[in-house]
Design an enzyme around this catalytic site. Structure first.
Site, PDB file in Angstrom:
ATOM      1  N   SER A  67       0.825  -1.219   0.000  1.00  0.00           N
ATOM      2  CA  SER A  67       0.000   0.000   0.000  1.00  0.00           C
ATOM      3  C   SER A  67       0.847   1.251   0.000  1.00  0.00           C
ATOM      4  CB  SER A  67      -0.863   0.067   1.267  1.00  0.00           C
ATOM      5  OG  SER A  67      -1.937  -0.799   1.180  1.00  0.00           O
ATOM      6  N   HIS A  96      -5.689  -9.005  -1.786  1.00  0.00           N
ATOM      7  CA  HIS A  96      -5.811  -9.243  -0.343  1.00  0.00           C
ATOM      8  C   HIS A  96      -6.996 -10.147  -0.061  1.00  0.00           C
ATOM      9  CE1 HIS A  96      -3.887  -5.261  -0.825  1.00  0.00           C
ATOM     10  NE2 HIS A  96      -3.199  -5.593   0.257  1.00  0.00           N
ATOM     11  N   ALA A 100       2.577  -2.012   4.183  1.00  0.00           N
ATOM     12  CA  ALA A 100       2.334  -1.008   5.218  1.00  0.00           C
ATOM     13  C   ALA A 100       1.885  -1.772   6.457  1.00  0.00           C
ATOM     14  CB  ALA A 100       1.249  -0.051   4.766  1.00  0.00           C
ATOM     15  N   MET A 115      -2.051  -6.783   6.912  1.00  0.00           N
ATOM     16  CA  MET A 115      -3.119  -7.613   6.333  1.00  0.00           C
ATOM     17  C   MET A 115      -2.678  -8.289   5.043  1.00  0.00           C
ATOM     18  SD  MET A 115      -6.161  -4.816   6.770  1.00  0.00           S
ATOM     19  CE  MET A 115      -6.305  -3.806   8.258  1.00  0.00           C
ATOM     20  N   SER A 116      -1.390  -8.538   4.903  1.00  0.00           N
ATOM     21  CA  SER A 116      -0.927  -9.084   3.616  1.00  0.00           C
ATOM     22  C   SER A 116       0.342  -9.902   3.803  1.00  0.00           C
ATOM     23  CB  SER A 116      -0.650  -7.926   2.647  1.00  0.00           C
ATOM     24  OG  SER A 116       0.462  -7.165   3.075  1.00  0.00           O
TER      25      SER A 116
HETATM   26  N1  HPA Z   1      -3.000  -2.721  11.313  1.00  0.00           N
HETATM   27  C1  HPA Z   1      -3.143  -3.552  10.264  1.00  0.00           C
HETATM   28  N2  HPA Z   1      -2.717  -3.250   9.040  1.00  0.00           N
HETATM   29  C2  HPA Z   1      -2.132  -2.060   8.860  1.00  0.00           C
HETATM   30  C3  HPA Z   1      -1.961  -1.148   9.906  1.00  0.00           C
HETATM   31  C4  HPA Z   1      -2.418  -1.495  11.203  1.00  0.00           C
HETATM   32  O1  HPA Z   1      -2.297  -0.735  12.185  1.00  0.00           O
HETATM   33  N3  HPA Z   1      -1.336  -0.054   9.378  1.00  0.00           N
HETATM   34  C5  HPA Z   1      -1.145  -0.311   8.057  1.00  0.00           C
HETATM   35  N4  HPA Z   1      -1.620  -1.528   7.735  1.00  0.00           N
END
Ligand code: HPA
Length: 275
Positions: free
Chosen positions: A31, A84, A114, A211-212
């Protein structure tokens, strides 16, 4: 042959035809980190929507294309955008770009994402070399009929290649970029974690949460690829600051860190990919 194996082969044949010959190194960009794709010289861009079997990627900040060319005078292929689980994609789809990259000759895979910072030392904007991960998605793309080119029971004792981790550290030192390192925990999302979940993750030994990435790394290890990864810590995790979490904050932070991230990755590529 299963439908998915055939789909991977068809997609790979198309991508190989466009890029003209094998490429040994791929970079999957998370991301907001897809800007590196614009640094590729002599680019050949292949939108996912043009590849058979690839659905469009539809998260803001994820372009959804392969870009082949050179970075720091080294041949690479970049995957800008990924699929995702939280988008409702199947694990076969999430793993598809990795399997196609392998079929195009990729044997070294760099992954990025990210992530929220759980370790209390972490601040928004930090870059974290991924040393290990915890799969809390309760799912794996490796389940299902075994595939001819994938190990049924891949060894995961060094999922992130120690020599590549060293190369990342050396690259950071060379460029004067401060980095941390740690354990990445993957949850399905798309809701961010609750403060109680963040405390749980801290207890489990996670330094960052996202989440990835884990599905791709599992796939890559089953295919025998060497893997390295970096998380961009875009925010401190839920409950560790007073501000609510938002995807806008994630993209703000990646925009701020993009140039540094790109310098680090370019130096890394120059170290690990033969000229
Ligand atoms: N949690 C999950 N996924 C993320 C976060 C987070 O705080 N920041 C960026 N991706």
């Amino acid at each position: 042959m299963s439908a998915n194996v055939e789909m991977v082969e068809r997609a790979a044949a198309m991508v190989r035809g466009k890029i003209g010959g094998d490429i040994g190194t791929a970079l999957i960009l998370g991301s907001g980190l897809g800007g590196l794709a614009d640094r590729i010289e002599d680019p050949i861009s292949i939108p996912y929507r043009a590849i058979p079997g690839f659905p469009p990627a539809n998260v803001p900040g994820h372009a959804g294309r392969f870009v082949a060319g050179t970075l720091g005078a080294r041949r690479v292929i970049v995957a800008a955008g990924r699929y995702h689980l939280y988008e409702g994609h199947t694990l076969d789809t999430v793993a598809m770009p990795t399997r196609v990259l392998h079929a195009c000759g990729v044997r070294t895979l760099f992954v990025s994402n990210a992530a929220g910072g759980i370790n209390r030392m972490m601040r928004a904007g930090d870059l974290m070399i991924i040393e290990d991960h915890i799969n809390l998605m309760s799912r794996t793309p490796l389940a299902g009929p075994s595939r001819a080119d994938e190990t049924r029971f891949p060894d995961m004792s060094a999922p992130y290649d120690p020599a590549l981790i060293r190369a990342l550290r050396d690259s950071a030192l060379e460029c004067g970029i401060p980095v941390t390192s740690g354990v990445y925990a993957a949850l399905i999302g798309p809701g961010y974690e609750t403060p109680a979940e963040v405390r749980m993750l801290e207890t489990l030994g996670a330094d960052a949460v996202g989440m990835s990435t884990v599905p791709e790394v599992l796939t890559a290890r089953a295919l025998g690829m060497r893997v390295a990864g970096v998380s961009c810590i875009t925010n401190v995790a839920a409950g560790m600051s007073n501000t609510p979490l938002s995807h806008a904050e994630v993209l703000d932070t990646t925009a701020r860190v993009a140039a540094t991230f790109e310098r680090l990755v370019t130096e890394f590529v120059q170290r690990v990919v033969p000229a």
